[in-house]
Write a protein that holds these residues in place. Structure first.
Motif, PDB file in Angstrom:
ATOM      1  N   CYS A   1       0.868  -1.175   0.000  1.00 23.81           N
ATOM      2  CA  CYS A   1       0.000   0.000   0.000  1.00 23.81           C
ATOM      3  C   CYS A   1       0.908   1.229   0.000  1.00 23.81           C
ATOM      4  CB  CYS A   1      -0.894   0.011   1.235  1.00 23.81           C
ATOM      5  SG  CYS A   1      -1.990   1.447   1.330  1.00 23.81           S
ATOM      6  N   VAL A   2       0.666   2.141  -0.951  1.00 23.73           N
ATOM      7  CA  VAL A   2       1.417   3.391  -1.001  1.00 23.73           C
ATOM      8  C   VAL A   2       0.445   4.508  -0.656  1.00 23.73           C
ATOM      9  CG1 VAL A   2       2.777   4.977  -2.424  1.00 23.73           C
ATOM     10  CG2 VAL A   2       3.008   2.500  -2.738  1.00 23.73           C
ATOM     11  N   ARG A   3       0.864   5.351   0.291  1.00 20.00           N
ATOM     12  CA  ARG A   3       0.028   6.450   0.757  1.00 20.00           C
ATOM     13  C   ARG A   3       0.782   7.771   0.581  1.00 20.00           C
ATOM     14  NH1 ARG A   3      -2.476   4.972   6.430  1.00 20.00           N
ATOM     15  NH2 ARG A   3      -4.265   6.026   5.536  1.00 20.00           N
ATOM     16  N   HIS A   4       0.053   8.775   0.085  1.00 25.01           N
ATOM     17  CA  HIS A   4       0.612  10.116  -0.088  1.00 25.01           C
ATOM     18  C   HIS A   4      -0.411  11.126   0.392  1.00 25.01           C
ATOM     19  CE1 HIS A   4       1.595  13.846  -2.344  1.00 25.01           C
ATOM     20  NE2 HIS A   4       2.791  13.531  -1.906  1.00 25.01           N
ATOM     21  N   ARG A   5       0.043  12.175   1.012  1.00 26.93           N
ATOM     22  CA  ARG A   5      -0.863  13.113   1.663  1.00 26.93           C
ATOM     23  C   ARG A   5      -1.755  13.911   0.714  1.00 26.93           C
ATOM     24  NH1 ARG A   5       3.837  17.042   4.100  1.00 26.93           N
ATOM     25  NH2 ARG A   5       5.233  16.865   2.334  1.00 26.93           N
ATOM     26  N   ASN A   6      -1.460  13.955  -0.579  1.00 25.10           N
ATOM     27  CA  ASN A   6      -2.286  14.701  -1.533  1.00 25.10           C
ATOM     28  C   ASN A   6      -2.837  13.825  -2.657  1.00 25.10           C
ATOM     29  OD1 ASN A   6      -1.845  17.195  -0.219  1.00 25.10           O
ATOM     30  ND2 ASN A   6       0.143  17.373  -1.219  1.00 25.10           N
ATOM     31  N   HIS A   7      -2.776  12.518  -2.465  1.00 20.48           N
ATOM     32  CA  HIS A   7      -3.276  11.571  -3.469  1.00 20.48           C
ATOM     33  C   HIS A   7      -3.986  10.419  -2.762  1.00 20.48           C
ATOM     34  CE1 HIS A   7      -0.503  13.876  -5.888  1.00 20.48           C
ATOM     35  NE2 HIS A   7      -1.100  13.374  -6.955  1.00 20.48           N
ATOM     36  N   LEU A   8      -4.846   9.730  -3.488  1.00 16.18           N
ATOM     37  CA  LEU A   8      -5.553   8.594  -2.901  1.00 16.18           C
ATOM     38  C   LEU A   8      -4.612   7.411  -2.755  1.00 16.18           C
ATOM     39  CD1 LEU A   8      -8.948   8.820  -4.823  1.00 16.18           C
ATOM     40  CD2 LEU A   8      -8.264   9.926  -2.681  1.00 16.18           C
ATOM     41  N   ASP A   9      -4.795   6.659  -1.678  1.00 17.10           N
ATOM     42  CA  ASP A   9      -3.971   5.474  -1.418  1.00 17.10           C
ATOM     43  C   ASP A   9      -4.136   4.453  -2.539  1.00 17.10           C
ATOM     44  OD1 ASP A   9      -3.570   6.759   0.997  1.00 17.10           O
ATOM     45  OD2 ASP A   9      -4.720   5.318   2.171  1.00 17.10           O
ATOM     46  N   ILE A  10      -3.141   3.595  -2.658  1.00 17.63           N
ATOM     47  CA  ILE A  10      -3.174   2.543  -3.669  1.00 17.63           C
ATOM     48  C   ILE A  10      -2.690   1.239  -3.047  1.00 17.63           C
ATOM     49  CG2 ILE A  10      -0.875   3.069  -4.528  1.00 17.63           C
ATOM     50  CD1 ILE A  10      -1.952   2.480  -7.331  1.00 17.63           C
ATOM     51  N   LEU A  11      -3.314   0.144  -3.451  1.00 21.35           N
ATOM     52  CA  LEU A  11      -2.949  -1.192  -2.972  1.00 21.35           C
ATOM     53  C   LEU A  11      -2.580  -2.037  -4.174  1.00 21.35           C
ATOM     54  CD1 LEU A  11      -2.862  -3.033  -0.424  1.00 21.35           C
ATOM     55  CD2 LEU A  11      -5.175  -3.756  -1.041  1.00 21.35           C
TER      56      LEU A  11
END
Length: 170
Positions: A116-126
């Motif tokens: 899971c990649v998380r970024h504060r200005n984008h939606l998370d991705i799995l």
């Protein structure tokens, strides 16, 4: 060398930073030296701190290694380990030195994990496919929509180039 060290090479693009073949790293000099994900909704307690921000850094990201099998109808994965890293303009996520892959120590050799990649200005991705824990693991989210779990997690920003959607949790 750390015992049970699992190195992850992972690549993503951010819709908001993408600028024809690479991402814009203009805000790099404004990035904090310490990871910024200690706040809501992340509450990440990692203490990653960089001596310097890499010249080609786009921003900080969080990478989670999750056990279990994802589901579209319920939460079926559990976070095993999380690391903060730098996202570079070419899409690579690296550790505090700005070069090395992220290192995970709490995985079980031979077990499958979803990323899971998380970024504060984008939606998370799995990740759409698991990676098997080994000394060197690789995953690239950028070349096909099925690299993410579910059909709507990636946005095609150029023919054959996919990125995380700009946005946030609210």
């Amino acid at each position: 060398v750390v015992e049970n060290e699992f190195m992850l090479s992972v690549k993503v693009f951010l819709e908001g930073a993408y600028d024809g073949g690479a991402m814009n790293a203009n805000i790099g000099p404004l990035l904090p030296l310490q990871q910024p994900y200690h706040v809501e909704p992340y509450f990440y307690e990692g203490e990653e701190t960089a001596a310097n921000i890499p010249m080609n850094a786009v921003d900080w990201v969080l990478v989670e290694m999750r056990s279990g099998i994802p589901s579209l109808s319920s939460v079926n994965t559990t976070v095993v380990e999380t690391k903060a890293g730098f996202l570079l303009e070419n899409g690579d996520i690296v550790s505090m030195d700005g070069i090395s892959n992220l290192s995970f120590e709490n995985l079980v050799d031979g077990e499958n994990y979803h990323i899971c990649v998380r970024h504060r200005n984008h939606l998370d991705i799995l990740s759409g496919f698991p990676v098997t824990a080994s000394e060197e693991m690789n995953y690239d989210f950028t070349f096909a929509s099925n690299r993410a779990f579910g059909t709507e997690q990636l946005k095609e920003i150029e023919p054959g180039i996919f990125a995380l959607y700009a946005g946030d949790y609210s």
